[in-house]
Scaffold this motif. Structure first.
Motif, PDB file in Angstrom:
ATOM      1  N   LYS A   1       0.952  -1.145   0.040  1.00  0.00           N
ATOM      2  CA  LYS A   1      -0.019  -0.105  -0.068  1.00  0.00           C
ATOM      3  C   LYS A   1       0.763   1.228  -0.092  1.00  0.00           C
ATOM      4  O   LYS A   1       0.576   2.181  -0.721  1.00  0.00           O
ATOM      5  N   PHE A   2       1.930   1.325   0.495  1.00  0.00           N
ATOM      6  CA  PHE A   2       2.799   2.500   0.516  1.00  0.00           C
ATOM      7  C   PHE A   2       3.540   2.712  -0.506  1.00  0.00           C
ATOM      8  O   PHE A   2       3.583   3.907  -1.270  1.00  0.00           O
ATOM      9  N   ARG A   3       3.876   1.584  -1.258  1.00  0.00           N
ATOM     10  CA  ARG A   3       4.260   1.645  -2.518  1.00  0.00           C
ATOM     11  C   ARG A   3       3.462   2.248  -3.577  1.00  0.00           C
ATOM     12  O   ARG A   3       3.565   3.052  -4.577  1.00  0.00           O
ATOM     13  N   GLU A   4       2.053   1.867  -3.288  1.00  0.00           N
ATOM     14  CA  GLU A   4       1.101   2.133  -4.298  1.00  0.00           C
ATOM     15  C   GLU A   4       0.734   3.714  -4.143  1.00  0.00           C
ATOM     16  O   GLU A   4       0.467   4.484  -5.113  1.00  0.00           O
ATOM     17  N   LEU A   5       0.812   4.242  -2.727  1.00  0.00           N
ATOM     18  CA  LEU A   5       0.694   5.810  -2.498  1.00  0.00           C
ATOM     19  C   LEU A   5       1.792   6.782  -3.108  1.00  0.00           C
ATOM     20  O   LEU A   5       1.425   7.566  -3.495  1.00  0.00           O
ATOM     21  N   VAL A   6       3.067   6.056  -3.213  1.00  0.00           N
ATOM     22  CA  VAL A   6       4.239   6.761  -3.712  1.00  0.00           C
ATOM     23  C   VAL A   6       3.962   6.711  -5.270  1.00  0.00           C
ATOM     24  O   VAL A   6       4.383   7.904  -5.840  1.00  0.00           O
ATOM     25  N   ARG A   7       3.751   5.792  -5.797  1.00  0.00           N
ATOM     26  CA  ARG A   7       3.632   5.635  -7.177  1.00  0.00           C
ATOM     27  C   ARG A   7       2.313   6.502  -7.748  1.00  0.00           C
ATOM     28  O   ARG A   7       2.586   7.376  -8.851  1.00  0.00           O
ATOM     29  N   SER A   8       1.442   6.629  -6.865  1.00  0.00           N
ATOM     30  CA  SER A   8       0.197   7.487  -7.401  1.00  0.00           C
ATOM     31  C   SER A   8       0.574   9.038  -7.175  1.00  0.00           C
ATOM     32  O   SER A   8      -0.227   9.940  -7.756  1.00  0.00           O
ATOM     33  N   GLY A   9       1.769   9.471  -6.518  1.00  0.00           N
ATOM     34  CA  GLY A   9       1.934  10.655  -6.211  1.00  0.00           C
ATOM     35  C   GLY A   9       1.332  11.292  -4.922  1.00  0.00           C
ATOM     36  O   GLY A   9       1.345  12.587  -4.769  1.00  0.00           O
ATOM     37  N   GLU A  10       0.444  10.381  -4.054  1.00  0.00           N
ATOM     38  CA  GLU A  10      -0.420  10.740  -3.166  1.00  0.00           C
ATOM     39  C   GLU A  10       0.481  11.216  -2.009  1.00  0.00           C
ATOM     40  O   GLU A  10       0.303  11.896  -1.265  1.00  0.00           O
ATOM     41  N   LEU A  11       1.567  10.241  -1.824  1.00  0.00           N
ATOM     42  CA  LEU A  11       2.790  10.228  -0.613  1.00  0.00           C
ATOM     43  C   LEU A  11       3.931  10.730  -1.479  1.00  0.00           C
ATOM     44  O   LEU A  11       4.392  10.018  -2.277  1.00  0.00           O
ATOM     45  N   VAL A  12       4.352  11.979  -1.027  1.00  0.00           N
ATOM     46  CA  VAL A  12       5.635  12.528  -1.918  1.00  0.00           C
ATOM     47  C   VAL A  12       6.662  12.480  -0.798  1.00  0.00           C
ATOM     48  O   VAL A  12       6.536  12.974   0.604  1.00  0.00           O
ATOM     49  N   LEU A  13       7.964  12.140  -1.033  1.00  0.00           N
ATOM     50  CA  LEU A  13       9.155  12.338  -0.377  1.00  0.00           C
ATOM     51  C   LEU A  13       9.631  13.726  -0.315  1.00  0.00           C
ATOM     52  O   LEU A  13       9.911  14.300  -1.115  1.00  0.00           O
ATOM     53  N   MET A  14       9.777  14.146   0.972  1.00  0.00           N
ATOM     54  CA  MET A  14      10.192  15.559   0.986  1.00  0.00           C
ATOM     55  C   MET A  14      11.560  15.630   1.791  1.00  0.00           C
ATOM     56  O   MET A  14      12.294  16.621   1.147  1.00  0.00           O
ATOM     57  N   ASN A  15      12.049  14.664   2.253  1.00  0.00           N
ATOM     58  CA  ASN A  15      13.224  14.864   2.962  1.00  0.00           C
ATOM     59  C   ASN A  15      13.738  13.390   3.455  1.00  0.00           C
ATOM     60  O   ASN A  15      12.952  12.726   4.339  1.00  0.00           O
ATOM     61  N   GLU A  16      14.926  13.124   2.992  1.00  0.00           N
ATOM     62  CA  GLU A  16      15.548  11.698   3.468  1.00  0.00           C
ATOM     63  C   GLU A  16      15.816  11.979   5.229  1.00  0.00           C
ATOM     64  O   GLU A  16      15.616  12.912   5.662  1.00  0.00           O
ATOM     65  N   ALA A  17      16.228  11.190   5.909  1.00  0.00           N
ATOM     66  CA  ALA A  17      16.776  10.929   7.155  1.00  0.00           C
ATOM     67  C   ALA A  17      17.506  12.214   7.598  1.00  0.00           C
ATOM     68  O   ALA A  17      18.555  12.650   6.575  1.00  0.00           O
ATOM     69  N   GLY A  18      17.566  12.821   8.587  1.00  0.00           N
ATOM     70  CA  GLY A  18      18.143  13.874   8.888  1.00  0.00           C
ATOM     71  C   GLY A  18      19.602  13.886   8.560  1.00  0.00           C
ATOM     72  O   GLY A  18      20.370  14.840   8.240  1.00  0.00           O
ATOM     73  N   LEU A  19      20.215  12.926   9.117  1.00  0.00           N
ATOM     74  CA  LEU A  19      21.682  12.641   9.097  1.00  0.00           C
ATOM     75  C   LEU A  19      21.766  11.109   8.677  1.00  0.00           C
ATOM     76  O   LEU A  19      21.125  10.330   8.976  1.00  0.00           O
ATOM     77  N   PRO A  20      23.016  10.683   8.035  1.00  0.00           N
ATOM     78  CA  PRO A  20      23.250   9.453   7.803  1.00  0.00           C
ATOM     79  C   PRO A  20      23.254   8.669   9.005  1.00  0.00           C
ATOM     80  O   PRO A  20      23.705   9.060  10.254  1.00  0.00           O
TER      81      PRO A  20
END
Length: 719
Positions: free
Chosen positions: A49-68
């Motif tokens: 379900k998470f992958r489906e939301l990302v592919r549809s553009g409903e869930l958008v990555l705004m920032n990776e983890a703050g520090l490695p």
């Protein structure tokens, strides 16, 4: 990363969805949990379900983890790992200081020996080792983090457990551990072993399954999402409380910008002289957040109710010459309790321009200031009084709170009022840096608070009810009010096209006077008086309800003493009514029969009083051949009939008529009277005596003919 090659999202990455930011708090192949950064909303999805939301553009990555992740490793090194890291950094920095690390082998050895002498290293690294460190340092942008020992990185070990055993562990954990019963982990482990043994009995010796160790099971349990585990075992609200977080509430700097209100029992017992028991009072408090001043309060033995809430608000907004901390709030924060769900609060807030904001269910942190002040008042005032309950049983110890209750309700109110005005408002508040009263006066200079006068306060907190006027009265809450203008208003509304109901405004503090509003808005509200006795007019609506419920409970208790007494009484009354009805009906039938006989007597010219009814009936049958049916009255006494007349009459009518048997004889309830006959009393019938004198009948020929106490019918044979 391509969208088609989506893997597990990294922990603490930030995603955007519908204008709100979410943080990845848990990420596995089975479950991904996202927590909103500004609200308490939680989203839980499977990886698909998470992958489906990302592919549809409903869930958008705004920032990776703050520090490695390497930064978290650098701050969690052990003492030994820290020493190794510092040693490597020392040699790398020494080499880089000499021509950026471009050194010959001989020059390199000199630099290493010199660096080793500085830190007293008896076993310096070799040329190849330092060269490897130097390459890692340069390849990562000349930062020291790649020099951390690789053993400091904890990598997930590949699962070496059998697939079937792994499935058994998952099923037992889901069906047994994640239940409200909250069983122990050791119990779960024993069930897993039993399941494995059962499975081995079905398999061959070559396919036996290995029993997992207790640590393996515990590691599997530790990988479960904490929030999911608590939600399954203790409920959703318990999980939200565990994962709660928040930020400082920003409040505008003027009186009434944020006012919080709540109710809670105080930690002290008071003695009630009426009930002769010790009771814990309930405190409803209104707090102004910018100044931390107590605007109003209501302390009594009454339970949570709308009347108690409106009483505290009325005290907070009414002008008081002895207390300056009074104000009408601009924003009022309340919870979802039943005491706040009343029409009176909605109407008064609309009239006064108050914005009422309800907090989420079971979210005390949304109004933390009023929640905190209850602890302040308990610790500073109520815990110092005799009869205190302390904060918990552990602090109370063996102290008998109820037995030591001393203060009455009135005395407690007087002391509490003095504490609020002279102690709490005069004590420096840590968050303000000054006393609440000084903060109030400072803000009042720039923006004075709004307050209500005495008359305005009386009319702003009335309870509205839509009622109908009936015979010059209106009714609500098992009370009635009347007034001289109500009949006129009722008549006018009955002729108008507007609804006939009017709005009744009831004062919760006294039931003596109420107000009726004309729905056509053609006249001012009129005052109406309660029809109850004058001694009840000063009672509050709450007190009147208590009296009514007490009277009802007493009546119910008396009925419960003999629950069938009322039913038996009603049954007896109904039986008496039925008996009286039957008697009246029988009496009416007798009267109607008498009127019919009188008519028959008139036809044959026989006076009813001159002959007996039986003789008159037989004579009527003998003379009226064309009559279809003649009813004869039943007599319990005996009548004297001449046999000749009776025989002739019956014979003449036998061709068309027959006499039906009495009902008693037909049913076997009675028999004809065959007892010895007494001589007839000829003096009782002048007509019969005249017949004897004329010689038509002899006295010896007269015989007694018994009649029975039932109705005898003469009818045609053909009928």
């Amino acid at each position: 990363m391509q969208i088609t090659d989506l893997g597990l999202p990294k922990l603490y990455s930030i995603y955007g969805m519908r204008g709100e930011e979410y943080l990845i708090c848990y990420s596995t192949e089975d479950r991904i949990r996202l927590q909103a950064r500004t609200t308490r909303r939680v989203l839980t999805h499977t990886l698909e379900k998470f992958r489906e939301l990302v592919r549809s553009g409903e869930l958008v990555l705004m920032n990776e983890a703050g520090l490695p992740a390497i930064h978290s490793v650098a701050h969690s090194l052990t003492e030994t790992q820290r020493q190794r890291f510092d040693r490597r950094c020392h040699y790398v920095n020494a080499v880089m200081a000499e021509h950026s690390g471009r050194l010959s082998r001989a020059h390199f050895d000199v630099v290493i020996q010199k660096a080793a002498s500085i830190i007293n290293d008896e076993d310096p690294p070799t040329y190849s080792t330092v060269a490897r460190w130097l390459n890692s340092f340069k390849s990562r942008g000349e930062i020291n983090l790649p020099l951390i020992d690789r053993h400091a990185f904890i990598n997930k070990r590949a699962d070496r457990i059998n697939t079937l055993v792994d499935k058994i562990i998952g099923v037992v954990i889901d069906e047994v551990l994640l239940k409200p019963e909250c069983v122990r982990e050791s119990y779960v482990y024993e069930l897993i072993k039993a399941k494995v043994y059962e499975q081995n009995e079905l398999l061959g010796k070559d396919d036996y399954l290995s029993v997992p160790s207790l640590n393996t099971v515990r590691n599997r349990i530790d990988r479960i999402d904490v929030m999911h585990k608590i939600e399954r075992r203790q409920g959703r609200y318990a999980a939200l409380r565990l994962n709660q977080y928040g930020r400082k509430i920003l409040v505008e700097d003027y009186i009434g910008s944020r006012v919080e209100m709540d109710s809670n029992h105080v930690d002290v017992f008071v003695w009630d002289d009426l009930l002769k028991v010790a009771v814990r009072p309930l405190l409803t408090l209104v707090l102004d957040v910018p100044s931390r001043c107590v605007l109003g309060w209501e302390l009594s033995l009454n339970t949570i109710s709308a009347a108690k809430t409106m009483g505290a608000l009325r005290d907070a907004m009414s002008k008081d010459d002895f207390c300056e901390t009074r104000a009408i709030p601009y924003q009022l924060y309340i919870d979802g309790g039943c005491e706040f769900a009343n029409e009176s609060l909605e109407v008064s807030s609309d009239v006064l321009g108050i914005t009422v904001l309800k907090c989420s269910p079971k979210s005390p942190n949304q109004k933390p200031h009023v929640e905190r002040i209850f602890k302040t008042l308990n610790d500073g005032f109520f815990h110092n009084l005799p009869g205190t309950t302390k904060s918990n049983p552990r602090h109370r110890g063996d102290y008998e709170s109820e037995d030591r209750a001393t203060f009455s309700m009135d005395a407690l109110r007087s002391l509490f009022r003095k504490y609020i005005h002279e102690v709490y408002h005069q004590t420096t508040h840590d968050a303000l840096g000054m006393t609440p009263l000084d903060k109030w006066r400072e803000m009042a200079k720039h923006r004075p608070p709004r307050v209500l006068s005495g008359g305005e306060a009386d009319h702003c907190f009335l309870i509205p009810r839509m009622v109908s006027i009936n015979k010059g009265r209106v009714q609500a809450f098992n009370l009635q009010w009347t007034g001289p203008g109500l009949p006129t208003l009722q008549e006018r509304l009955s002729r108008s096209r507007v609804k006939s109901k009017v709005k009744l405004l009831i004062d919760p503090d006294q039931i003596g006077t109420a107000y009726v509003i004309d729905p056509t808005n053609t006249a001012a509200p009129q005052a109406v008086r309660c029809v109850e006795d004058e001694r009840f007019h000063k009672l509050s609506l709450r007190q009147w309800k208590w009296i009514s419920e007490r009277a009802k409970s007493n009546a119910k208790a008396s009925t419960l003493a003999d629950p069938f007494r009322l039913s038996r009484t009603v049954l007896e009354i109904q039986r008496e009514i039925a008996e009286a009805t039957r008697n009246d009906k029988a009496k009416g039938e007798r009267k109607r029969a008498a009127r019919k006989n009188a008519a028959k007597f008139a036809e044959i010219n026989i006076a009813p009083a001159s002959v007996s009814p039986g003789t008159a009936m037989i004579a009527a049958v003998a003379k009226s051949q064309n009559v279809e049916s003649v009813a004869a009255l039943a007599f319990s006494d005996r009548v004297m009939v001449a046999p000749a007349i009776a025989k002739t009459s019956i014979n003449k009518s036998s061709s068309d008529f027959q006499m039906s048997e009495p009902r008693e004889l037909l049913l076997g309830f009675g028999q004809p009277d065959t007892s010895p006959k007494s001589p007839p009393n000829t003096s009782s019938s002048p007509a019969l005596r005249a017949e004897l004198d004329e010689g038509d009948l002899s006295a010896d020929a007269l015989q007694e003919t018994p009649l029975f106490s039932s109705t005898v019918y003469l009818r045609k044979k053909n009928d």
